[in-house]
Design an enzyme around this catalytic site. Structure first.
Site, PDB file in Angstrom:
ATOM      1  N   GLU A   1      -3.706  -2.019   4.013  1.00  0.00           N
ATOM      2  CA  GLU A   1      -2.700  -2.823   3.319  1.00  0.00           C
ATOM      3  C   GLU A   1      -1.663  -1.932   2.662  1.00  0.00           C
ATOM      4  OE1 GLU A   1      -5.325  -6.667   1.809  1.00  0.00           O
ATOM      5  OE2 GLU A   1      -5.116  -4.944   0.468  1.00  0.00           O
ATOM      6  N   CYS A   2      -0.423  -2.281   2.810  1.00  0.00           N
ATOM      7  CA  CYS A   2       0.704  -1.662   2.106  1.00  0.00           C
ATOM      8  C   CYS A   2       0.670  -0.134   2.165  1.00  0.00           C
ATOM      9  CB  CYS A   2       0.761  -2.178   0.662  1.00  0.00           C
ATOM     10  SG  CYS A   2       2.401  -2.038  -0.095  1.00  0.00           S
ATOM     11  N   GLY A   3       0.222   0.533   1.113  1.00  0.00           N
ATOM     12  CA  GLY A   3       0.182   1.989   1.129  1.00  0.00           C
ATOM     13  C   GLY A   3      -0.663   2.530   2.264  1.00  0.00           C
TER      14      GLY A   3
ATOM     15  N   ALA B   1      -0.860  -4.277   7.461  1.00  0.00           N
ATOM     16  CA  ALA B   1       0.315  -5.051   7.078  1.00  0.00           C
ATOM     17  C   ALA B   1       0.680  -4.718   5.641  1.00  0.00           C
ATOM     18  CB  ALA B   1       0.058  -6.552   7.228  1.00  0.00           C
TER      19      ALA B   1
END
Length: 476
Positions: free
Chosen positions: A347-349, A447
């Protein structure tokens, strides 16, 4: 018959209150942290909670109380789940303190309570401690409190703390006005004091917390709050909160428990670069049968050998991009995991680290894992913020095609894909409409959205089952 015996067996006593503000910047985080530390210094076990999807304030809570804080989000999760989670997470605590988000009535809707502190106060039937910034006002403070008191009758404002008073006499003035007009006790106050300011949410904040650099600030906040607040009266308010009942939550959707010796191991990256995890997301994976092992890429560690799956959460990898890039063991382990078909969820990072490169704000490009055919570029301005409702475009580690989850997105980067065919993970719906987002290939899924597994309980079981199947194949 004593008071405890009068309570029905299904009811749970939970000493608690919500710290709410009249708006962002009113001082509720300072008051919350000061109260948490002050009550902890009295020998109480304090459990922190945060309204909404925020990750930073729970990190503060954990540093001040010594135990993980929990998010309570009435949009991402069902009301029954939220209540069950609150009752369970507060079980061992002497006192639960729930920090609000923005102003008391600010939420997802202009005319509703969804996602607001007020909704959490109503759902948990918690008394509210309202923090009011009274700079440059006298009796007008009473008008503010009166408005907050009357807007929603189901919210019980039990006490007020006035912040940024100019003097003791200023405090007495606003106290008298509020109590006379509203009938609500003003039980504490703080002087204007720049030394009490919580640092801005800069990207070096979490490492500073980990190094203990904010301990003097936490202790100072506790000292000032305790000095000006009637803690005994506040504790009495918390103890008088209505007993709560566990709602019937279908946690059976998580599947059967798995013996520890056959449980799949999910490796969780956890350090200053990877630290944005909802506490109950991790708990739900354990309930679904996983065994979690944490490791730190920043300390030079690679993926644990016994891993059957990998969870790379969000955080601030851009601040440590050179360190992450130089951890060759980590990078090689990521590539090997992807090549071998290990379930890899990011996720993200974590999503950013799976790309081919990461360009920081200074324009320096750092080589990343190269698993996703894209390049991450940091921007000066925020690229995305807000709740997201995601729907799977095809079967993946968490969802079957057409199934959905709720989450939150917040980042300052963009992902520029190479001119190759890309399989999106989700259709992601927010205020600006719906658009395809993320990346999926085999057992790789990544994502920008930070999803909440409790928004669709089978998702946790799906990820654990994928890791169990990989484990069986690996051990053959």
């Amino acid at each position: 018959m004593n008071e405890e015996q009068k309570v029905e067996p299904t009811m749970k006593r939970r000493s608690r209150f919500v710290v709410a503000g009249t708006g962002s910047g009113s001082g509720k985080t300072t008051v919350t942290l000061g109260l948490m530390r002050a009550f902890a210094q009295r020998g109480l076990k304090v459990q922190g909670f945060k309204c909404g999807p925020d990750y930073i304030d729970p990190t503060y809570h954990a540093a001040v109380t010594g135990c993980p804080s929990h998010n309570l989000d009435s949009w991402m999760t069902s009301n029954d789940y939220l209540m069950d989670h609150f009752v369970q997470a507060s079980e061992a605590a002497d006192l639960s303190i729930i920090e609000g988000v923005m102003g008391l009535y600010d939420g997802k809707e202009p005319l509703g309570l969804t996602g607001s502190t007020a909704e959490i106060a109503i759902l948990t039937d918690s008394p509210v401690l309202l923090v009011v910034d009274v700079r440059s006002m006298g009796r007008s403070a009473a008008a503010i409190v009166l408005g907050f008191q009357q807007l929603e009758p189901r919210v019980r404002i039990a006490a007020v703390i006035v912040n940024r008073c100019g003097s003791a006499s200023h405090y007495e003035t606003v106290k008298a006005a509020i109590e006379e007009s509203c009938g609500i006790p003003v039980i504490g106050w703080l002087l204007r004091d720049n030394s009490l300011s919580i640092p801005e949410r800069h990207l070096g904040l979490l490492p500073a917390i980990e190094r203990g650099e904010l301990e003097p600030l936490f202790n100072y906040a506790a000292e000032r709050v305790a000095e000006g607040t009637d803690l005994d009266r506040l504790m009495a308010i918390a103890q008088a909160a209505t007993p709560l009942q566990n709602p019937p939550v279908e946690l059976g959707l998580l599947g059967q428990s798995i013996p520890i010796d056959t449980s799949p191991v999910i490796a969780v990256a956890r350090d200053a670069a990877f630290n944005f995890y909802y506490t109950d997301n991790l708990e739900l994976l354990v309930r679904a049968g996983a065994r979690l092992i944490e490791f730190s890429p920043l300390r030079g560690e690679g993926v644990p050998e016994q891993a059957d799956g990998l969870y790379l959460g969000g955080g601030f990898p851009e601040e440590f991009a050179s360190v992450i890039s130089r951890n060759l063991a980590f990078m090689e382990d990521l590539r090997a995991a992807a090549d071998n078909g290990m379930p890899l969820y990011a996720e993200c990072g974590g999503y950013m680290v799976l790309a081919r490169s990461l360009t920081d704000r200074a324009g320096r490009q750092h080589e990343m894992a190269g698993i996703i055919p894209a390049h991450t570029v940091m921007l000066e301005r925020r690229a995305a913020l807000g709740y997201r409702e995601v729907t799977a475009r095809e079967d993946n580690l968490l969802l079957k095609q057409g199934e959905g989850l709720r989450g939150h997105e917040f980042h300052y980067s963009v992902m520029n894909y190479d001119n190759t065919q890309r399989s999106y993970a989700y259709d992601s719906k927010g205020r600006g409409g719906s658009q395809p987002e993320g990346y999926v290939r085999g057992n790789i899924m990544a994502a920008y959205a930070h999803i909440h597994l409790a928004s669709y309980l089978p998702a946790a079981s799906r990820l654990v089952e994928a890791c169990r199947l990989y484990r069986e194949q690996r051990l053959q």
